[in-house]
Design a protein around this motif. Structure first.
Motif, PDB file in Angstrom:
ATOM      1  N   VAL A 177      -1.742 -13.322  -1.520  1.00 27.03           N
ATOM      2  CA  VAL A 177      -2.328 -13.557  -2.840  1.00 27.03           C
ATOM      3  C   VAL A 177      -3.402 -14.634  -2.762  1.00 27.03           C
ATOM      4  CG1 VAL A 177      -1.832 -14.383  -5.175  1.00 27.03           C
ATOM      5  CG2 VAL A 177      -0.276 -12.763  -4.069  1.00 27.03           C
ATOM      6  N   ALA A 178      -3.146 -15.684  -1.985  1.00 31.38           N
ATOM      7  CA  ALA A 178      -4.131 -16.757  -1.854  1.00 31.38           C
ATOM      8  C   ALA A 178      -5.423 -16.257  -1.232  1.00 31.38           C
ATOM      9  CB  ALA A 178      -3.553 -17.904  -1.031  1.00 31.38           C
ATOM     10  N   LEU A 179      -5.328 -15.238  -0.373  1.00 31.19           N
ATOM     11  CA  LEU A 179      -6.508 -14.658   0.254  1.00 31.19           C
ATOM     12  C   LEU A 179      -7.142 -13.565  -0.602  1.00 31.19           C
ATOM     13  CD1 LEU A 179      -5.196 -14.409   3.921  1.00 31.19           C
ATOM     14  CD2 LEU A 179      -7.079 -15.842   3.146  1.00 31.19           C
ATOM     15  N   ALA A 180      -6.571 -13.316  -1.779  1.00 32.65           N
ATOM     16  CA  ALA A 180      -7.065 -12.274  -2.689  1.00 32.65           C
ATOM     17  C   ALA A 180      -7.003 -10.896  -2.053  1.00 32.65           C
ATOM     18  CB  ALA A 180      -8.486 -12.580  -3.166  1.00 32.65           C
ATOM     19  N   LEU A 181      -6.067 -10.697  -1.127  1.00 29.74           N
ATOM     20  CA  LEU A 181      -5.809  -9.361  -0.591  1.00 29.74           C
ATOM     21  C   LEU A 181      -4.813  -8.615  -1.472  1.00 29.74           C
ATOM     22  CD1 LEU A 181      -5.573 -10.309   3.185  1.00 29.74           C
ATOM     23  CD2 LEU A 181      -7.553  -9.407   1.950  1.00 29.74           C
ATOM     24  N   LEU A 182      -3.967  -9.370  -2.148  1.00 28.32           N
ATOM     25  CA  LEU A 182      -3.077  -8.848  -3.183  1.00 28.32           C
ATOM     26  C   LEU A 182      -3.322  -9.648  -4.453  1.00 28.32           C
ATOM     27  CD1 LEU A 182       0.368  -8.507  -1.333  1.00 28.32           C
ATOM     28  CD2 LEU A 182      -1.307  -6.701  -1.743  1.00 28.32           C
ATOM     29  N   TRP A 183      -3.036  -9.045  -5.601  1.00 25.05           N
ATOM     30  CA  TRP A 183      -3.095  -9.804  -6.848  1.00 25.05           C
ATOM     31  C   TRP A 183      -1.943  -9.357  -7.747  1.00 25.05           C
ATOM     32  CZ3 TRP A 183      -4.160  -7.067 -11.421  1.00 25.05           C
ATOM     33  CH2 TRP A 183      -4.689  -5.793 -11.269  1.00 25.05           C
ATOM     34  N   PRO A 184      -1.242 -10.324  -8.351  1.00 25.38           N
ATOM     35  CA  PRO A 184      -0.113  -9.990  -9.222  1.00 25.38           C
ATOM     36  C   PRO A 184      -0.568  -9.807 -10.665  1.00 25.38           C
ATOM     37  CG  PRO A 184      -0.156 -12.343  -8.837  1.00 25.38           C
ATOM     38  CD  PRO A 184      -1.338 -11.770  -8.086  1.00 25.38           C
ATOM     39  N   ASP A 185       0.103  -8.900 -11.371  1.00 22.15           N
ATOM     40  CA  ASP A 185      -0.188  -8.740 -12.795  1.00 22.15           C
ATOM     41  C   ASP A 185       0.700  -9.679 -13.603  1.00 22.15           C
ATOM     42  OD1 ASP A 185       2.327  -7.575 -12.865  1.00 22.15           O
ATOM     43  OD2 ASP A 185       1.550  -5.520 -12.859  1.00 22.15           O
ATOM     44  N   VAL A 192       0.832  -1.209   0.000  1.00 24.03           N
ATOM     45  CA  VAL A 192       0.000   0.000   0.000  1.00 24.03           C
ATOM     46  C   VAL A 192       0.866   1.257   0.000  1.00 24.03           C
ATOM     47  CG1 VAL A 192      -1.613   1.341   1.402  1.00 24.03           C
ATOM     48  CG2 VAL A 192      -1.990  -1.093   1.067  1.00 24.03           C
ATOM     49  N   VAL A 193       1.941   1.259   0.796  1.00 23.32           N
ATOM     50  CA  VAL A 193       2.798   2.443   0.882  1.00 23.32           C
ATOM     51  C   VAL A 193       3.599   2.635  -0.398  1.00 23.32           C
ATOM     52  CG1 VAL A 193       4.767   3.437   2.103  1.00 23.32           C
ATOM     53  CG2 VAL A 193       2.931   2.358   3.395  1.00 23.32           C
ATOM     54  N   LEU A 194       4.089   1.550  -0.977  1.00 26.64           N
ATOM     55  CA  LEU A 194       4.960   1.661  -2.151  1.00 26.64           C
ATOM     56  C   LEU A 194       4.189   1.963  -3.432  1.00 26.64           C
ATOM     57  CD1 LEU A 194       7.397  -1.336  -1.509  1.00 26.64           C
ATOM     58  CD2 LEU A 194       7.796   1.083  -1.056  1.00 26.64           C
ATOM     59  N   THR A 195       2.920   1.591  -3.499  1.00 24.05           N
ATOM     60  CA  THR A 195       2.190   1.721  -4.767  1.00 24.05           C
ATOM     61  C   THR A 195       2.037   3.161  -5.248  1.00 24.05           C
ATOM     62  OG1 THR A 195       1.009  -0.355  -4.400  1.00 24.05           O
ATOM     63  CG2 THR A 195       0.006   1.225  -5.903  1.00 24.05           C
ATOM     64  N   PRO A 196       1.631   4.154  -4.428  1.00 23.54           N
ATOM     65  CA  PRO A 196       1.419   5.497  -4.977  1.00 23.54           C
ATOM     66  C   PRO A 196       2.677   6.146  -5.519  1.00 23.54           C
ATOM     67  CG  PRO A 196       0.331   5.241  -2.856  1.00 23.54           C
ATOM     68  CD  PRO A 196       1.233   4.073  -3.032  1.00 23.54           C
ATOM     69  N   GLY A 197       3.833   5.849  -4.898  1.00 23.96           N
ATOM     70  CA  GLY A 197       5.041   6.549  -5.312  1.00 23.96           C
ATOM     71  C   GLY A 197       5.665   6.036  -6.581  1.00 23.96           C
ATOM     72  N   GLY A 198       5.812   4.736  -6.735  1.00 20.39           N
ATOM     73  CA  GLY A 198       6.546   4.212  -7.881  1.00 20.39           C
ATOM     74  C   GLY A 198       5.843   3.105  -8.620  1.00 20.39           C
ATOM     75  N   ASP A 251       3.376  -9.169 -15.103  1.00 19.94           N
ATOM     76  CA  ASP A 251       4.808  -8.946 -14.889  1.00 19.94           C
ATOM     77  C   ASP A 251       5.256  -9.336 -13.490  1.00 19.94           C
ATOM     78  OD1 ASP A 251       5.044  -7.908 -17.461  1.00 19.94           O
ATOM     79  OD2 ASP A 251       4.479  -5.891 -16.794  1.00 19.94           O
ATOM     80  N   GLY A 252       4.347  -9.802 -12.667  1.00 20.58           N
ATOM     81  CA  GLY A 252       4.691 -10.208 -11.302  1.00 20.58           C
ATOM     82  C   GLY A 252       4.609  -9.098 -10.291  1.00 20.58           C
ATOM     83  N   ALA A 253       4.258  -7.872 -10.715  1.00 20.53           N
ATOM     84  CA  ALA A 253       4.099  -6.779  -9.765  1.00 20.53           C
ATOM     85  C   ALA A 253       2.830  -6.985  -8.945  1.00 20.53           C
ATOM     86  CB  ALA A 253       4.058  -5.443 -10.501  1.00 20.53           C
ATOM     87  N   LEU A 254       2.842  -6.479  -7.724  1.00 17.71           N
ATOM     88  CA  LEU A 254       1.756  -6.720  -6.777  1.00 17.71           C
ATOM     89  C   LEU A 254       0.838  -5.512  -6.704  1.00 17.71           C
ATOM     90  CD1 LEU A 254       3.837  -8.352  -3.894  1.00 17.71           C
ATOM     91  CD2 LEU A 254       2.418  -9.522  -5.590  1.00 17.71           C
ATOM     92  N   HIS A 255      -0.486  -5.784  -6.702  1.00 11.95           N
ATOM     93  CA  HIS A 255      -1.507  -4.749  -6.564  1.00 11.95           C
ATOM     94  C   HIS A 255      -2.377  -5.093  -5.368  1.00 11.95           C
ATOM     95  CE1 HIS A 255      -0.781  -3.220 -10.744  1.00 11.95           C
ATOM     96  NE2 HIS A 255      -0.423  -4.481 -10.930  1.00 11.95           N
ATOM     97  N   VAL A 256      -2.843  -4.042  -4.678  1.00 10.07           N
ATOM     98  CA  VAL A 256      -3.756  -4.280  -3.560  1.00 10.07           C
ATOM     99  C   VAL A 256      -5.171  -4.414  -4.091  1.00 10.07           C
ATOM    100  CG1 VAL A 256      -2.313  -3.079  -1.889  1.00 10.07           C
ATOM    101  CG2 VAL A 256      -4.018  -1.801  -3.169  1.00 10.07           C
ATOM    102  N   SER A 257      -5.975  -5.223  -3.426  1.00  7.95           N
ATOM    103  CA  SER A 257      -7.359  -5.406  -3.831  1.00  7.95           C
ATOM    104  C   SER A 257      -8.160  -4.149  -3.532  1.00  7.95           C
ATOM    105  CB  SER A 257      -7.967  -6.598  -3.102  1.00  7.95           C
ATOM    106  OG  SER A 257      -7.258  -7.782  -3.411  1.00  7.95           O
ATOM    107  N   PRO A 258      -9.171  -3.839  -4.329  1.00  3.90           N
ATOM    108  CA  PRO A 258      -9.997  -2.653  -4.066  1.00  3.90           C
ATOM    109  C   PRO A 258     -10.588  -2.693  -2.663  1.00  3.90           C
ATOM    110  CG  PRO A 258     -10.465  -3.529  -6.244  1.00  3.90           C
ATOM    111  CD  PRO A 258      -9.573  -4.526  -5.576  1.00  3.90           C
ATOM    112  N   GLY A 259     -10.516  -1.558  -1.991  1.00  2.00           N
ATOM    113  CA  GLY A 259     -11.065  -1.452  -0.638  1.00  2.00           C
ATOM    114  C   GLY A 259     -10.083  -1.783   0.454  1.00  2.00           C
ATOM    115  N   LEU A 260      -8.925  -2.380   0.136  1.00  2.00           N
ATOM    116  CA  LEU A 260      -7.988  -2.798   1.178  1.00  2.00           C
ATOM    117  C   LEU A 260      -7.352  -1.596   1.866  1.00  2.00           C
ATOM    118  CD1 LEU A 260      -6.565  -5.163   2.576  1.00  2.00           C
ATOM    119  CD2 LEU A 260      -4.769  -5.011   0.849  1.00  2.00           C
ATOM    120  N   VAL A 261      -7.086  -0.531   1.114  1.00  2.00           N
ATOM    121  CA  VAL A 261      -6.451   0.652   1.708  1.00  2.00           C
ATOM    122  C   VAL A 261      -7.327   1.205   2.832  1.00  2.00           C
ATOM    123  CG1 VAL A 261      -5.632   2.987   1.271  1.00  2.00           C
ATOM    124  CG2 VAL A 261      -5.226   1.194  -0.417  1.00  2.00           C
ATOM    125  N   ASP A 262      -8.615   1.321   2.595  1.00  2.00           N
ATOM    126  CA  ASP A 262      -9.521   1.815   3.641  1.00  2.00           C
ATOM    127  C   ASP A 262      -9.618   0.833   4.799  1.00  2.00           C
ATOM    128  OD1 ASP A 262     -10.107   4.147   2.244  1.00  2.00           O
ATOM    129  OD2 ASP A 262     -11.706   3.183   1.107  1.00  2.00           O
TER     130      ASP A 262
END
Length: 793
Positions: free
Chosen positions: A102-110, A66-72, A112-123
């Motif tokens: 990832v197994a809990l679907a809290l993160l999902w990889p694209d 969550v912290v790393l995603t907005p910056g880079g 290229d293997g980069a990690l994305h947070v699931s919608p709503g997780l930040v809140d």
């Protein structure tokens, strides 16, 4: 696979089954489409439930992403490992945590293997993720472009926000150090102090932000610079108990077997006592304090232990309210079946009931919020989280090395790491360990083999039987009216000793003493002197000692010389001298004895009260019926049927089988579950936006099942309710704008260009960029969603 929904659609059946097994709330009720599954998986309630049971390292991984995603942009797993300070030795642990997320679907990889947070997780993670203040990318600014791009509210940070720190006044570095690892909010110091001068300087140089009038805030980019780009000090690895003693397996087995045998014996004595003298039920439910104390004295244990025995027996369905006009707690019909079994199956039934019970016996004797005393069997002692806590505590002990005696602090630290967002109170952990020791699940502080079988849902009774010593069927009778059983008494010998002797000590051997009162108790139960001596002779190693035989014969000669019956009740004797003075005895005045004949007295009391009073007077009466035949003073048995007692966890359908059935249904619905809208990233928009800010439209018609997935306007939107939720959440996460069709109270609809900010509680909070205002609308009033950007050529 540009969105979370696309990621779910690309998963294999096995991966979806694994997700539903680990997050069973996603399968209940049965989702109709994959879009419905995605909407449910990104809801706040489901995310909170999933986050409750992730361990501390998985939580660190989520916070780092969550912290790393907005910056880079989307970080890689290696970026995450570097952010939480993991070294090469920790790589396997971090990889496991990423896989769990990832197994809990809290993160999902694209791709290229980069990690994305699931919608709503930040809140769901909260405002101060990883102890950091919200970043500039998280600030919802009305002054952003209509195309969804951000117009920065202030200049971005320079390449090195700490470049000017060398010129800072004394104390500035200490202020930053105090806020560096969070929380990022500090109180403003009093004016005129050196600390106030340091804070003023830091504010002037952009190293602190003003909060309210009394607080300052450490900006996220400054905190990350102070931390060297890391989000955490070090990876949170599972705690390892230090200096935990390791018990000898034989000692563990012996202590466990002793406690298990004692629990079974005490529960049996409890049932026998309440069969003869059932205690009443309080008006508010529960057992009275006097009845609890009286039972504790009879069982020779303290009140807390007695409360636990009562609660465990009731949880096993052995005790229940009889439902009479003046209700009492009495044994159930199931208690007879239980009592007829051997010790191991009886203990296993109690252990399974204890593990599955939601009762909190350790609260008995305390005060509730109203100041009232908590009673045993009080309906208010139920807590739904207790079964999960018991299993979690035993799981920690099972994961420790065999024989390790963990303290309550060790177990509590392990639970704090396993579920940092749901840490149980230390007092509750201590209570569970104490109950497990009483029950025999633990032995010498370590998990016994029977306890391991209980945790693994195996045959705990068989495991206990392997640790129990062989029963002994003989007793060494001695001339001083004592006896010694060299081991664990068998069932028949235990019955004999409970009937005719007083147990003085238990341990490796059982020591008993025969007294006139204990022999009289056996005779009152219907045993004759010859029968009692015969049973003692069969069990004795050798012959019955002469003093014991004399004691039995002497008590038998006095037993029955005085007989009581009902007139209301009466007393008669062959020797008038035995009744002389009884009618005038002031200690018996409450019985209102009257002399009818030299050998007959009558009383205004029940036969039981009369017998008890005469025994207290030093006589040895027996009861007789109207024909003069002796009736042994045995209380009638009282039984009720247990009502819904649960003695083991409910056996439901296997979670994997149920999840596979859900996935198969979702796959069968795949043709109508077409891709809906990739509006969560600007490049994925597929429907052109009309130039109008608001376009009146006819009142929308909810689509039929065959129309699910169609756009409200054009071919790239959606009007399916589940799809709408997903699209709005993905757009809020990606910070892009969409067209929404909103139905008014009069049935008319308008089309507005908004940028979703949050979808929670059935409401959408969005930003209207043209009007520079926020909009809040109920989700059920949104008839459709379409992307804002034109399709790519």
């Amino acid at each position: 696979m540009a969105t979370f929904t696309g990621y779910l659609r690309a998963r294999s059946d096995d991966e979806l089954v694994a997700l539903l097994v680990r997050r069973p709330d996603l399968a209940t009720p049965h989702p109709a489409t994959l879009a419905s599954l995605a909407a449910r998986a990104t809801s706040r309630s489901s995310l909170d439930r999933a986050l409750t049971w992730v361990d501390a390292l998985v939580l660190q991984v989520l916070e780092a992403v969550v912290v790393l995603t907005p910056g880079g942009g989307a970080p890689t797993p290696q970026d995450v490992a570097d952010a939480i300070g993991a070294g090469p030795a920790d790589a396997a642990h971090v990889a496991r945590a990423v896989d769990d997320a990832v197994a809990l679907a809290l993160l999902w990889p694209d791709d290229d293997g980069a990690l994305h947070v699931s919608p709503g997780l930040v809140d769901a993670l909260g405002a101060n993720v990883a102890g950091l203040a919200p970043g500039t990318a998280d600030v919802r600014d009305p002054a952003e472009g209509a195309d969804g791009t951000d117009a920065p509210s202030r200049p971005g940070p320079g390449p090195d926000p700490l470049a000017d720190l060398a010129d800072a006044p004394p104390g500035a570095a200490s202020v930053l150090e105090a806020l560096q690892w969070g929380p990022p909010v500090g109180r403003t110091p009093p004016p005129g102090t050196a600390a106030a001068d340091a804070v003023t300087w830091l504010l002037a140089h952009g190293l602190l932000d003003r909060g309210d009038g009394r607080h300052v805030l450490l900006p996220r980019h400054v905190a990350l610079a102070l931390r060297g780009g890391r989000t955490h000090r070090a990876p949170a690895l599972a705690p390892t108990p230090e200096n935990a003693p390791v018990r000898d397996p034989q000692i563990v087995a012996a202590e466990s077997a002793r406690a298990a045998e004692q629990t079974v014996r005490l529960v049996r004595q409890l049932l026998t006592r309440w069969e003869q003298s059932p205690p009443g039920v309080l008006r508010a439910g529960g057992l009275g304090a006097r009845d609890l104390r009286r039972t504790a004295q009879a069982l020779d244990v303290d009140d807390a232990h007695t409360a636990w025995l009562v609660e465990t027996a009731a949880s096993a369905g052995l005790l229940a309210d009889d439902g009479e006009e003046s209700p009492s707690f009495v044994p159930t019909l199931e208690a007879d079946v239980w009592a007829a079994q051997d010790v191991p199956p009886r203990w296993a039934a109690l252990a399974r009931a204890w593990l599955a019970s939601a009762r909190t016996p350790w609260l008995v004797g305390g005060r509730d919020e109203r100041g009232a005393l908590r009673a045993a069997l009080d309906p208010e002692l139920t807590r739904p989280w207790v079964p999960r806590l018991r299993r979690a505590v035993l799981d920690v002990l099972a994961s420790a090395p065999p024989g390790a005696a963990l303290t309550a602090d060790d177990v509590h630290a392990a639970l704090r790491w396993r579920s940092p967002r749901s840490v149980p109170p230390l007092a509750a952990v201590e209570a569970v360990l104490g109950d497990a020791t009483r029950l025999g699940v633990l032995g010498a502080g370590a998990l016994a083999s029977a306890g391991r079988a209980l945790v693994a849902d195996e045959d705990a009774g068989a495991a206990l039987a392997a640790d129990l010593p062989a029963p002994v069927d003989e007793v060494l009778l001695q001339g001083d009216l004592t006896g010694v059983v060299p081991g664990r008494p068998g069932e028949d010998l235990e019955d004999l000793l409970e009937l005719a002797a007083v147990v003085e000590s238990r341990g490796g051997a059982v020591t008993v003493r025969f007294t006139a009162e204990s022999v009289l108790r056996a005779l009152d139960a219907g045993t004759t002197a010859d029968d009692l001596l015969a049973r003692l002779g069969t069990a004795a190693r050798g012959r019955v000692p002469q003093p014991l035989e004399y004691l039995v014969r002497d008590v038998a000669r006095r037993h029955g010389r005085v007989r009581a019956g009902a007139a209301a009740s009466y007393v008669r004797a062959d020797d008038p001298a035995l009744l002389a003075g009884l009618a005038d005895d002031p200690r018996l005045a409450g019985l209102r004895l009257r002399l009818l004949a030299p050998t007959v007295l009558v009383a205004d009391a029940s036969p039981r009260e009369l017998l008890d009073a005469l025994r207290a007077r030093g006589l040895a009466p027996v009861a007789e019926d109207a024909r003069g035949a002796v009736v042994h003073a045995v209380a009638p048995e009282r039984r009720v049927r247990a009502r819904g007692a649960r003695t083991s966890p409910v056996r439901e359908r296997d979670p994997a089988d149920r999840a596979a059935s859900v996935v198969a249904t979702l796959r069968r619905g795949a043709p109508t579950d077409a891709p809906i809208l990739a509006a969560a990233v600007p490049t994925a928009a597929v429907a052109p936006a009309t130039p109008d800010l608001e376009t009146p439209a006819p009142a929308p018609r909810r689509p039929r099942a065959a129309e699910t997935g169609t756009a409200p306007r054009g071919g790239g939107g959606t009007s399916d309710p589940a799809d709408v939720l997903v699209v709005l959440r993905e757009a809020a996460q990606a910070r892009v704008s969409v067209w929404v069709e909103i139905v008014g109270a009069d049935g008319s609809s308008t089309r507005r260009l908004v940028r979703p900010l949050k979808v929670e509680g059935g409401r959408l909070r969005a930003l209207d960029p043209r009007r520079e205002a926020e909009l809040t609308v109920a989700v059920h009033r949104i008839a459709g969603v379409a992307p804002a950007d034109p399709p790519a050529p």
